[in-house]
Design a protein around this motif. Sequence first.
Motif, short mmCIF file in Angstrom:
data_model
loop_
_atom_site.label_atom_id
_atom_site.label_comp_id
_atom_site.label_asym_id
_atom_site.label_seq_id
_atom_site.Cartn_x
_atom_site.Cartn_y
_atom_site.Cartn_z
N VAL A 1 65.70 52.13 42.90
CA VAL A 1 66.03 52.49 41.53
C VAL A 1 66.59 51.26 40.84
N GLY A 2 66.10 50.98 39.64
CA GLY A 2 66.57 49.83 38.89
C GLY A 2 67.69 50.22 37.94
N ALA A 3 68.10 49.25 37.11
CA ALA A 3 69.16 49.50 36.13
C ALA A 3 68.62 50.34 34.98
N VAL A 4 69.55 50.96 34.27
CA VAL A 4 69.17 51.78 33.12
C VAL A 4 68.73 50.88 31.97
N ASP A 5 67.65 51.28 31.33
CA ASP A 5 67.08 50.52 30.21
C ASP A 5 67.02 51.43 28.98
N ASP A 6 67.75 51.07 27.91
CA ASP A 6 67.73 51.85 26.67
C ASP A 6 66.46 51.55 25.88
N GLN A 7 65.79 52.62 25.43
CA GLN A 7 64.59 52.47 24.60
C GLN A 7 64.67 53.46 23.45
N VAL A 8 64.26 53.02 22.28
CA VAL A 8 64.26 53.87 21.09
C VAL A 8 62.86 54.42 20.89
N LEU A 9 62.77 55.77 20.87
CA LEU A 9 61.49 56.45 20.68
C LEU A 9 61.61 57.43 19.52
N LEU A 10 60.47 57.75 18.92
CA LEU A 10 60.45 58.73 17.82
C LEU A 10 60.30 60.12 18.40
N ASP A 11 61.11 61.06 17.91
CA ASP A 11 60.96 62.44 18.35
C ASP A 11 59.83 63.12 17.57
N ALA A 12 59.66 64.44 17.78
CA ALA A 12 58.54 65.15 17.15
C ALA A 12 58.61 65.12 15.63
N GLN A 13 59.81 64.95 15.08
CA GLN A 13 59.97 64.90 13.61
C GLN A 13 59.93 63.46 13.09
N GLY A 14 59.69 62.51 13.97
CA GLY A 14 59.62 61.12 13.55
C GLY A 14 60.97 60.43 13.46
N THR A 15 62.01 61.06 14.01
CA THR A 15 63.35 60.48 13.97
C THR A 15 63.56 59.59 15.19
N PRO A 16 64.08 58.36 15.00
CA PRO A 16 64.33 57.49 16.17
C PRO A 16 65.44 58.06 17.06
N ARG A 17 65.20 58.10 18.35
CA ARG A 17 66.18 58.58 19.33
C ARG A 17 66.26 57.56 20.47
N THR A 18 67.49 57.31 20.92
CA THR A 18 67.66 56.41 22.06
C THR A 18 67.54 57.20 23.36
N HIS A 19 66.68 56.72 24.24
CA HIS A 19 66.50 57.34 25.55
C HIS A 19 66.92 56.36 26.63
N ARG A 20 67.42 56.91 27.72
CA ARG A 20 67.89 56.10 28.85
C ARG A 20 66.89 56.25 30.00
N PHE A 21 66.27 55.14 30.38
CA PHE A 21 65.23 55.17 31.41
C PHE A 21 65.63 54.32 32.61
N VAL A 22 65.15 54.73 33.78
CA VAL A 22 65.14 53.87 34.95
C VAL A 22 63.73 53.88 35.53
N HIS A 23 63.44 52.86 36.32
CA HIS A 23 62.17 52.82 37.04
C HIS A 23 62.44 53.07 38.52
N LEU A 24 61.74 54.06 39.07
CA LEU A 24 61.78 54.30 40.51
C LEU A 24 60.60 53.60 41.16
N GLY A 25 60.85 52.96 42.27
CA GLY A 25 59.78 52.34 43.05
C GLY A 25 59.69 52.99 44.42
N LEU A 26 58.51 53.38 44.84
CA LEU A 26 58.32 53.96 46.17
C LEU A 26 57.39 53.06 46.97
N VAL A 27 57.93 52.44 48.01
CA VAL A 27 57.12 51.62 48.92
C VAL A 27 56.92 52.43 50.19
N TYR A 28 55.68 52.51 50.66
CA TYR A 28 55.37 53.43 51.75
C TYR A 28 54.41 52.80 52.76
#
Length: 372
Positions: free
Chosen positions: A317-344
């Motif tokens: 699991v990586g660090a949290v990355d803030d990204q601004v996305l538009l919701d269904a009404q077109g309003t900018p919202r900040t979302h908190r994302f991480v990237h999971l990596g699975l090595v198998y």
Amino acid sequence: MIGIELPTLNTNDSSYTLVEWLVPDGNSIEGEEPLAVVETSKASEEIESTGSGILHVLVGGGQECRPGQTIAYLFESAQERDSYRASAATPATASEPPGAELRITNAARELADRHGLSEAELRGLGRTVVRTADIETLVRRAAPEPASGERQLSKRQRTVGAVVTESMRTVPAAAAYAKVDVGQAEELARQLSERTGSFVSLPVLLIKAVARRHAAHPLMFAALTDDGAVRESERAHVGVTMDAGRGLYTPVVHDAAELSGDRIADLLTGFRSKAFRGTFQAAELAGANIMVAPHTTEGMLLATPIVFPGQTCVISVGAVDDQVLLDAQGTPRTHRFVHLGLVYDHRMVNGRDAMALLKDVKEELEAPAALG
């Protein structure tokens, strides 16, 4: 006469160091009790007696010993011990004499000599037994490195290197990645922390989420045997990679699916303290059947760790990355994302299996009510 054999404490070392005897040679032992401290490349472990009797030491403090070696005997009486000593073809190796102010393990002495540490510097540690980890601490405090720029890797790092080399040699690894919105998971972690007083973090919830998927994805928690069979596990024992500056450790959260988030958090807090001090017991580092590897330093998004030999996969699991996305009404919202990596291990599972586990873990973290 009962022989006390040294058990196999890990699979990485062919020999250990017997640091000290907790019971003096010749003393009486009453049932199961700690007898000696043995140091491996990863941890210190207490060896317990296997019965009652009079202790007769065969391997002294500070000496090297091997798995399966008899390090002491227990005799029924002092007379039986005296008879054995009189008839033995060669005398047993005595432990360090009582009252010795400073004992140094062979490995620690070798490392101290290599770095030119004086007896006074070793005594300045204020310890009765000096181990490899103590010498490494002194070396880190020492003056600048030699002009050549060379330095010796610690025994612990050499062990890590051996594991990495074995993984790269034997495990045909593949990887998959997922982007996860962890806004709700972070809020749950905050609420749990406030309610319980434990430090509940995103890696804590990830451990719980992974463990909860054991029944649905048994192959991801399985091991490949030497004859090509698959050995599945009954429970989820989640290892966690941890480095506090004294080398990489992989302590294990046993039966993680059965534990609450705050209990897992308390275990990780204790593990971090032990990683900093280098005081893990061997049992705390054994038994993992899947691994979680947090790489949460700010700005670190992706990581591709190794699959540990004997396991099928590792989830990073990586660090949290803030990204601004538009919701269904077109309003900018900040979302908190991480990237999971699975090595198998591609011998065991295919990309479809890996993506299925990632999808399930992603769903657990994005709707985390069951992780509390």
